[in-house]
Design an enzyme around this catalytic site. Structure first.
Site, PDB file in Angstrom:
ATOM      1  N   ASP A   1       0.607  -1.227  -0.064  1.00  0.00           N
ATOM      2  CA  ASP A   1      -0.084   0.067   0.045  1.00  0.00           C
ATOM      3  C   ASP A   1       1.247   1.180  -0.015  1.00  0.00           C
ATOM      4  OD1 ASP A   1       1.128  -0.135   2.460  1.00  0.00           O
ATOM      5  OD2 ASP A   1      -0.917   0.045   3.645  1.00  0.00           O
TER       6      ASP A   1
ATOM      7  N   CYS B   1       4.527  -0.317   2.887  1.00  0.00           N
ATOM      8  CA  CYS B   1       5.254  -1.644   2.923  1.00  0.00           C
ATOM      9  C   CYS B   1       6.736  -1.500   3.981  1.00  0.00           C
ATOM     10  CB  CYS B   1       5.461  -2.549   1.702  1.00  0.00           C
ATOM     11  SG  CYS B   1       6.414  -1.802   0.661  1.00  0.00           S
TER      12      CYS B   1
ATOM     13  N   HIS C   1       8.976  -4.387  -3.378  1.00  0.00           N
ATOM     14  CA  HIS C   1       7.936  -4.366  -2.181  1.00  0.00           C
ATOM     15  C   HIS C   1       8.851  -5.086  -0.984  1.00  0.00           C
ATOM     16  CE1 HIS C   1       4.511  -5.281   0.244  1.00  0.00           C
ATOM     17  NE2 HIS C   1       4.905  -6.461   0.062  1.00  0.00           N
TER      18      HIS C   1
END
EC number: 3.4.19.12
Length: 290
Positions: free
Chosen positions: A150, A153, A269
């Site tokens: 989002d 992270c 990520h």
């Protein structure tokens, strides 16, 4: 003004804020993928197109619930908001930027028709990355813990491993505060993603503002600041590179993050880790690692 009109204005203001946050997130995504990695850039551009379409559709549905055409109200409130934020808005993009944006749009349209073979290759890369990370973590008796993608992270992965309670907002604020206070230690490492020019002090301070106010993605420089803020080493595990340790001068048990290239549709990520649960052991949550 009626209650319905007040609620409509609140919704429109939220939409305006969400659009600005999405644009900031998109710029971070574009900067996070190397130009020469065509496969990942195509995937990233497709993700951006999907995010924009999803937000547009959701906003439209929310406005339609008011039972009337809200276009005039939207225009009025948006104009007021733009006037209020004029001093804080970045300068209009130059013509070269507009050309790049047009090319990016064309590439997004092309990406929507990405061959199935490329999608299969992306899935294969994802599986390979997860297997390598699992082997590295397994040697430490750890396993990966999924964190939402989002924009927060990195901060969420750190928050997940702290024994004390702290909000994402607090971690972002403390990161930006430390970087501002030590601007000379960080400024030389910041350059414009496209042109490659070094940041001015004003550019850097705006970047720090984004850390606090937007869902901007963090990287090694933010981790450096956080290691000082928490006085804790932070190690970053990657599938195809040696583990990076930031803040080695501190003696506390390190916080361990997993840095992934393919596990998230948006690009890079961060995930957290947790101790491997032993079958048959008494239940309960695994202890945090701080």
């Amino acid at each position: 003004m009626s209650d319905t009109e007040q609620e409509l204005q609140r919704v429109i203001r939220r939409h305006y804020r969400e659009k600005r946050e999405l644009q900031a997130h998109i710029q971070t995504l574009k900067a996070s993928v190397p130009k020469n990695d065509k496969g990942r850039r195509k995937q990233m551009l497709a993700d951006i197109s999907r995010l924009e379409a999803e937000m547009e559709q959701r906003h439209k549905q929310e406005l339609e619930k008011f039972g009337e055409n809200p276009d005039s109200s939207v225009d009025s409130v948006t104009a007021d908001l733009e006037k209020m934020n004029l001093e804080n808005m970045p300068p209009r993009p130059p013509k070269a930027q507009k050309r790049r944006d047009r090319r990016a749009h064309q590439e997004r349209r092309h990406q929507e028709r990405m061959p199935a073979a490329q999608a299969e290759q992306l899935a294969a890369n994802r599986r390979e990355e997860e297997e390598k990370v699992a082997a590295i973590l397994g040697a430490k008796n750890l396993e990966m813990k999924t964190i939402p993608a989002d924009g927060h992270c990195m901060y969420r992965a750190i928050q997940d491993q702290l024994v004390f309670s702290v909000t994402i907002e607090s971690l972002r604020y403390r990161t930006a505060y430390y970087m501002r206070k030590h601007i000379d230690d960080f400024l030389p490492f910041f350059t414009e993603p496209e042109a490659g020019n070094f940041y001015t002090r004003e550019d850097f301070l705006r970047y720090c503002d984004d850390i606090v106010h937007n869902a901007s993605w963090g990287g090694q420089l933010e981790l450096r600041a956080l290691s000082h803020v928490l006085q804790t080493p932070i190690e970053v595990v990657q599938a195809n590179s040696p583990t990076i340790v930031i803040g080695e001068e501190y003696t506390r048990k390190p916080v361990t993050l997993v840095y992934l290239h393919y596990a998230c549709d948006f690009g890079e990520h961060y995930n957290s880790v947790k101790p491997i649960e032993v079958a048959g052991a008494f239940g309960g949550m695994a202890p945090r690692l701080f």
